[in-house]
Design a protein around this motif. Structure first.
Motif, mmCIF file in Angstrom:
data_model
loop_
_atom_site.group_PDB
_atom_site.id
_atom_site.type_symbol
_atom_site.label_atom_id
_atom_site.label_comp_id
_atom_site.label_asym_id
_atom_site.label_seq_id
_atom_site.Cartn_x
_atom_site.Cartn_y
_atom_site.Cartn_z
ATOM 1 N N LYS A 21 0.825 -1.207 0.000
ATOM 2 C CA LYS A 21 0.000 0.000 0.000
ATOM 3 C C LYS A 21 0.860 1.259 0.000
ATOM 4 N N VAL A 22 0.232 2.341 -0.485
ATOM 5 C CA VAL A 22 0.878 3.642 -0.539
ATOM 6 C C VAL A 22 -0.056 4.652 0.144
ATOM 7 N N LEU A 23 0.537 5.624 0.828
ATOM 8 C CA LEU A 23 -0.237 6.637 1.547
ATOM 9 C C LEU A 23 -0.631 7.759 0.586
ATOM 10 N N LEU A 24 -1.949 8.056 0.533
ATOM 11 C CA LEU A 24 -2.475 9.126 -0.301
ATOM 12 C C LEU A 24 -3.498 9.935 0.470
ATOM 13 N N GLY A 25 -3.628 11.194 0.094
ATOM 14 C CA GLY A 25 -4.652 12.064 0.657
ATOM 15 C C GLY A 25 -5.352 12.826 -0.448
#
Length: 143
Positions: A21-25
């Motif tokens: 997973k990758v952190l996104l906003g």
């Protein structure tokens, strides 16, 4: 007398990885409003890419990161809401402590942070991220 053309803006974005997973906003700022983006922000004068990555991730998410490394650079011209040229230096990093959880420390700029499966990213993506992925970038593979 005409106004001078806008100057390019240099930013640093960070692929923060956890498992697959990758952190996104989701952005709330005028440029790219409503798009999903990596944590990151403007490069300050004299600042290294690595220092900017660590500072911006900490300011936006409260997370401490380690193993910061360069991935790629993108160059996007966005016309809405105003013309801007975005030079994005994209880095990769890991959590310094895997038990950390992101906190939305800038709610006026972001709707919140979440981990997204790399093979099922939310849409729409912020233009620099979309460009990098469109060129085949995969932050889970070695450079």
């Amino acid at each position: 007398m005409s106004s001078p053309p806008p100057k390019p803006e240099v930013g640093v974005g960070v692929f923060l990885l956890k498992g697959n997973k990758v952190l996104l906003g989701r952005r709330r700022t005028s440029v790219g409003c409503g798009t999903f983006a990596l944590p990151g922000g403007h490069l300050e004068f004299g600042e290294s890419f690595e220092a900017c990555a660590a500072r911006e991730v900490k300011e936006e998410t409260g997370l401490d990161i380690t193993g910061i490394e360069y991935m790629t650079i993108t160059n996007n011209v966005v016309s809405e809401p105003k013309p801007v040229q975005l030079i994005a230096v994209l880095m990769r990093a890991a959590l310094a402590d895997s038990d950390q959880a992101p906190i939305n420390l800038e709610p006026e700029k972001c709707d919140g942070w979440d981990w997204y499966d790399w093979d099922d990213l939310p849409q729409p993506l912020f233009e620099p991220l979309k460009t990098a992925i469109g060129r085949g970038l995969n932050p889970f593979l070695s450079n």
